[in-house]
Design a protein around this motif. Structure first.
Motif, PDB file in Angstrom:
ATOM      1  N   THR A 621     -35.758 -17.803 110.770  1.00 14.61           N
ATOM      2  CA  THR A 621     -34.825 -18.292 109.764  1.00 14.61           C
ATOM      3  C   THR A 621     -35.433 -19.339 108.864  1.00 14.61           C
ATOM      4  N   GLY A 622     -36.561 -19.836 109.231  1.00 14.68           N
ATOM      5  CA  GLY A 622     -37.124 -20.929 108.491  1.00 14.68           C
ATOM      6  C   GLY A 622     -36.418 -22.210 108.872  1.00 14.68           C
ATOM      7  N   PRO A 623     -36.707 -23.249 108.168  1.00 14.13           N
ATOM      8  CA  PRO A 623     -36.071 -24.526 108.514  1.00 14.13           C
ATOM      9  C   PRO A 623     -34.556 -24.451 108.261  1.00 14.13           C
ATOM     10  N   LEU A 624     -33.836 -25.192 109.054  1.00 12.78           N
ATOM     11  CA  LEU A 624     -32.391 -25.308 108.846  1.00 12.78           C
ATOM     12  C   LEU A 624     -32.151 -26.436 107.869  1.00 12.78           C
ATOM     13  N   VAL A 625     -31.406 -26.111 106.836  1.00 14.62           N
ATOM     14  CA  VAL A 625     -31.212 -27.077 105.757  1.00 14.62           C
ATOM     15  C   VAL A 625     -29.717 -27.163 105.484  1.00 14.62           C
ATOM     16  N   ALA A 626     -29.310 -28.378 105.383  1.00 14.80           N
ATOM     17  CA  ALA A 626     -27.878 -28.548 105.104  1.00 14.80           C
ATOM     18  C   ALA A 626     -27.564 -27.936 103.767  1.00 14.80           C
ATOM     19  N   ALA A 627     -26.548 -27.111 103.760  1.00 22.56           N
ATOM     20  CA  ALA A 627     -26.140 -26.482 102.521  1.00 22.56           C
ATOM     21  C   ALA A 627     -25.854 -27.558 101.500  1.00 22.56           C
ATOM     22  N   GLY A 628     -26.452 -27.330 100.281  1.00 23.39           N
ATOM     23  CA  GLY A 628     -26.243 -28.271  99.200  1.00 23.39           C
ATOM     24  C   GLY A 628     -27.282 -29.370  99.133  1.00 23.39           C
ATOM     25  N   TYR A 698     -31.697 -17.854 103.703  1.00 22.66           N
ATOM     26  CA  TYR A 698     -32.212 -17.781 102.342  1.00 22.66           C
ATOM     27  C   TYR A 698     -33.693 -17.414 102.404  1.00 22.66           C
ATOM     28  N   ALA A 699     -34.094 -16.533 101.536  1.00 23.37           N
ATOM     29  CA  ALA A 699     -35.516 -16.163 101.447  1.00 23.37           C
ATOM     30  C   ALA A 699     -35.892 -16.029  99.980  1.00 23.37           C
ATOM     31  N   ASN A 700     -37.057 -16.526  99.633  1.00 18.70           N
ATOM     32  CA  ASN A 700     -37.625 -16.248  98.313  1.00 18.70           C
ATOM     33  C   ASN A 700     -39.139 -16.032  98.462  1.00 18.70           C
ATOM     34  N   VAL A 701     -39.726 -15.305  97.518  1.00 16.21           N
ATOM     35  CA  VAL A 701     -41.136 -14.904  97.587  1.00 16.21           C
ATOM     36  C   VAL A 701     -41.893 -15.505  96.404  1.00 16.21           C
ATOM     37  N   ALA A 702     -43.010 -16.171  96.749  1.00 13.40           N
ATOM     38  CA  ALA A 702     -43.901 -16.691  95.690  1.00 13.40           C
ATOM     39  C   ALA A 702     -45.024 -15.679  95.462  1.00 13.40           C
ATOM     40  N   THR A 703     -45.313 -15.412  94.208  1.00 17.62           N
ATOM     41  CA  THR A 703     -46.402 -14.489  93.835  1.00 17.62           C
ATOM     42  C   THR A 703     -47.401 -15.247  92.957  1.00 17.62           C
ATOM     43  N   TYR A 722     -35.287 -20.366 104.545  1.00 19.58           N
ATOM     44  CA  TYR A 722     -34.578 -21.478 105.172  1.00 19.58           C
ATOM     45  C   TYR A 722     -33.180 -20.967 105.511  1.00 19.58           C
ATOM     46  N   PHE A 723     -32.519 -21.739 106.323  1.00 18.00           N
ATOM     47  CA  PHE A 723     -31.127 -21.380 106.666  1.00 18.00           C
ATOM     48  C   PHE A 723     -30.250 -22.516 106.179  1.00 18.00           C
TER      49      PHE A 723
END
Length: 844
Positions: A621-628, A698-703, A722-723
């Motif tokens: 899940t990646g790091p857990l991040v507080a929404a917002g 949440y997932a995003n890809v860097a190119t 991240y989550f």
């Protein structure tokens, strides 16, 4: 000692006596006795002489020196036969080819000419025999110059007492004497009796000298053509009389009618004050007339003087003495002289001819071979070249002054010697004889291309005197053996790194141009490529011949270019391989050449590592991040390839890869250490971006993309996750089963039991720990009245966590109080990132 004083020209008698007495003592006349064999009657004064010569073209006669002529006397039959006739003498021809036989008596003689000189390549002719008769008249010889006929009267007497030892002298005009004067000195130096000399006494034309018994003296006559001085010889007074009469006279003749005891005669001949010769003759007892022959050859130089020249005579002296033997002292001497003159043989001339052929011949060799025409031997450029010049004499005359020349500068033929002589000079006389082969040599260094030089032999005919020449060319070809290879990689002559840039794995094409810059064709042309591993010949390969042999002769001719090709697969990084070519020239030399070539195998790679809040979260899940809350992304871009990259672009898809409009470009932070705008191998460029955390996974890809030097665009991408933690808890409280959020709630008899049930749920997206349910017991202002309901169940997976979707059940009981009652249940929990969501629910 000879009682005769002679002065050098210009000195008086007194001066001579004063100044040169000691010199005279040193220069005592030492006389050589001429023995009885010289006393001959004149019966052998004939001579045969002639010239041995070469008959040259045009009637020119050239004398032949050094050859032996033989003389035989006939045995009486008039026919020459060497086995029977008597060999009288041999003579070697002199420098002018003259031979001569003297002292010949009457008879028939055969003069035998020698064969042509040794070494003649023509057939040896039969020797020429010349018959020469000698008459009695010939044997008497030829008269020459008269020194004195004794026709002018003169008489002197010397006696010791009372006059002592002083000589008596006199000088008279004597027309019958050479020079016109006769000087006479009579000296008595032993005994008491007189010594006298009388000339032409009683008109008898005789010279009479007499000594008494026990007396000893001398009489000296000298002829120097000088008047007035009786005692001193003028050594040049006769002004150079030629007593040889041009070479025909060779002796004195003294006619002696009588002598009663042996006597000594001494003759001294002067050419000048420095050239004086003498001879002494012992005359035995004679009872009849004799002609005493005294050869000029019997004279020897007076010690301390040079030899007199009989063709240039300045004075002559003649001394008579008694034989010095003591035995004869007791006898008186009486001797008469009739005449003193010169005499020569009667010369019978017979010349002997040869016919002459004159020629010199030259053969020139290069490295031992005769190459009159090109090309001659092939000689490597820079190697030694040896020229040999063989000079022969096909004629029949010897050749002198033999030299060899060459028309090329710096080529100086020199004779090949054995000691001081040419190795071909068999008889070591420095003459090129017929049949001899003389050797000369010269050396040089081979130059490139066709070479020619011309040798010339020159000599002088010893007979003809003509200059003889011959020429002979010779050739060689200076083999400038060379080969050249030019190797190209993908059409580029890349002798030095880096060479062309080639993508790793692509095809590399090598071309090899082989040329012959030399001047001879090459065979066995071989091209080898070391495949980049020169230490391992097993990796070598042979490129493929394509074309270039224009005349299809299999030889790499000068000026030709042969093309070879090979291909390979590009390796990563700097690559170099060396092509080598060898060939064989016509003389076995193996010229070679090599040429390196390079390419750079481009490994074009880029790498991106994306971090979310510092964590490389490639997978959920990646790091857990507080929404917002704020999320920070870090992008580390590196170049693991081997070439720098330009146009580096980093793009993040913002979690919506399907929507490019949501893409964004992170901000470059740093890492271009050399500030060249290129992502160099080993560099790490850092980019950053931030955003607000969304709820849930949440997932995003860097190119990242870049451009390498050959236009390739390597790329890489890296996801990160991240989550977004949406942390929540919910409680539903019921009183006697009724959700009585508002009054009045259920009616319960005062004092009866009241049952509260609590349902705790997790409407968030992360499990909650530390779930605590409290009930304020109706007195929220007094936490001391709070109580904790009892957990009934609901933790389905027994993990102690209130997972999203789970419902945990709690219960509590109490006694119903009178009137309206309300209490509030509160639930709290702790999410994974430490947040404590809570909820409450009243009931009545």
């Amino acid at each position: 000692m000879l009682p005769l004083l002679f002065a050098r020209r210009g000195l008086s008698k007194s001066a001579t006596n004063r100044k040169n007495a000691r010199e005279r003592r040193r220069r005592r006349l030492v006389l050589e006795r001429l023995e009885d064999r010289r006393l001959l009657t004149i019966t052998d004064m004939a001579a045969i002489s002639g010239i041995l010569f070469y008959q040259l073209p045009g009637g020119v006669e050239q004398p032949v020196p050094g050859e032996t002529v033989s003389l035989y006397k006939d045995d009486g039959d008039g026919v020459f036969n060497s086995a029977i006739d008597t060999l009288k003498a041999t003579d070697v021809t002199d420098a002018v080819g003259k031979y001569r036989f003297d002292s010949l008596t009457e008879g028939i003689y055969f003069v035998v000419q020698p064969p042509e000189p040794s070494g003649n390549i023509h057939p040896t002719p039969t020797p020429l025999v010349v018959t020469v008769p000698v008459t009695a008249e010939d044997a008497n010889g030829d008269e020459g110059i008269v020194l004195d006929e004794f026709g002018t009267q003169q008489a002197l007497t010397a006696q010791r007492p009372p006059a002592g030892t002083t000589p008596v002298s006199g000088n008279v005009v004597a027309p019958d004497a050479i020079g016109g004067y006769r000087q006479l000195i009579v000296n008595a130096f032993q005994g008491n009796l007189p010594v006298e000399a009388k000339i032409n006494e009683n008109n008898n034309s005789l010279f009479n000298y007499a000594e008494g018994p026990d007396a000893r003296g001398s009489a000296i006559v000298f002829w120097d053509g000088t008047a007035g001085n009786h005692t001193t010889v003028n050594p040049t007074g006769l002004n150079g009389v030629d007593l040889t009469s041009g070479g025909f006279q060779d002796a004195f003749v003294v006619v002696i009618p009588v002598t009663d005891i042996p006597a000594e005669l001494t003759i001294v001949v002067f050419s000048d004050a420095g050239r004086v010769s003498q001879t002494m003759i012992q005359v035995p007892f004679l009872s009849t007339d004799f002609s005493l022959v005294i050869p000029f050859s019997s004279f020897t130089p007076v010690p301390g003087f040079g030899a007199a020249d009989f063709s240039e005579v300045g004075a002559v002296t003649f001394e008579i003495k008694k034989d010095p033997d003591p035995f004869y002292t007791r006898f008186g001497l009486d001797i008469q002289l009739d005449v003193i003159r010169t005499v020569g043989p009667k010369v019978l001339e017979r010349d002997l001819p040869y016919n002459v052929a004159s020629e010199i011949h030259l053969v020139k060799l290069t490295n031992g071979t005769d190459n009159d025409l090109p090309t001659g031997p092939l000689v490597p450029v820079g190697n030694p070249v040896t020229w040999t010049y063989l000079v022969t004499n096909p004629g029949n005359e010897s050749i002198a002054n033999v030299t060899v020349m060459d028309d090329q500068p710096g080529v100086n033929p020199a004779p090949v010697l054995s000691g001081a002589f040419n190795v071909g000079d068999i008889n070591t006389n420095h003459l090129l004889e017929p049949g001899e082969e003389w050797q000369f040599t010269a050396a040089g260094i081979a130059v490139a291309g066709q070479y020619a030089n011309l040798g010339t032999a020159v000599g002088t005919g010893t007979v003809s005197g003509s200059t003889l020449t011959d020429t002979n060319p010779d050739h060689y070809f200076g083999a400038d053996s060379a080969i050249d290879i030019e190797k190209a990689t993908n059409g580029e002559d890349a002798d030095a790194p880096t060479g062309p840039l080639v993508a790793e794995g692509d095809t590399v094409a090598w071309s090899y141009l082989v040329t012959n810059p030399g001047n001879v064709p090459l065979s066995n042309v071989t091209v080898i490529d070391d495949n980049g591993t020169p230490a391992d010949p097993l990796d070598d390969f042979s490129p493929t011949f394509v074309n270039g042999d224009t005349n299809n002769d299999g030889l790499l001719d000068p000026g030709e270019t042969w093309l070879y090709e090979a291909t390979g697969t590009a390796l990563a990084g700097q690559y170099g391989n060396v092509a080598t070519v060898t060939g064989t020239d016509p003389i076995g030399q193996t010229p070679s050449d090599d040429d390196p070539s390079h390419y750079f195998g481009v490994r074009s790679v880029i790498d991106i590592e994306k971090l979310t809040n510092g964590e490389d979260a490639d997978t959920p899940t990646g790091p857990l991040v507080a929404a917002g809350s704020t999320v920070t992304w870090t992008y580390l871009v590196t170049n693991p390839g081997n070439v720098p990259l330009s146009n580096v672009v980093v793009v993040d898809d913002n979690g919506t890869p399907a929507d490019s409009l949501d893409d964004f470009s992170p901000t470059f932070v740093g890492g271009d250490t050399n500030n060249d705008g290129l992502l160099d191998p080993g560099e790490t460029w850092r980019y950053e971006a931030t955003s607000s955390a969304q709820i849930g996974q949440y997932a995003n890809v860097a190119t990242v993309t870049g451009t390498d030097p050959i236009g390739q665009t390597p790329s890489d991408d890296d996801p990160s996750h991240y989550f977004g933690v949406d942390s929540a808890i919910h409680i539903e409280k019921a009183t006697n089963g009724q959700d009585a959020d508002t009054p009045t709630g259920p009616l319960v008899a005062a004092g009866s039991n009241v049952t509260w049930s609590y349902q705790v749920t997790n409407p968030g997206n992360v499990p909650l720990s530390n779930v605590v349910v409290r009930d304020d017991n109706g007195t929220p202002a007094d936490p001391l009245d709070d109580f904790s309901p009892t957990f009934v169940g609901g933790d389905t997976n027994n993990d102690g966590l209130l997972d999203p979707g789970e419902t945990w059940e709690y219960e509590a009981t109490g006694s119903a109080q009178i009137n309206q009652y309300a209490n509030v249940a509160t639930v709290t929990g702790t999410d994974p990132i430490g947040q404590t969501p809570s909820d409450d629910d009243p009931s009545h």
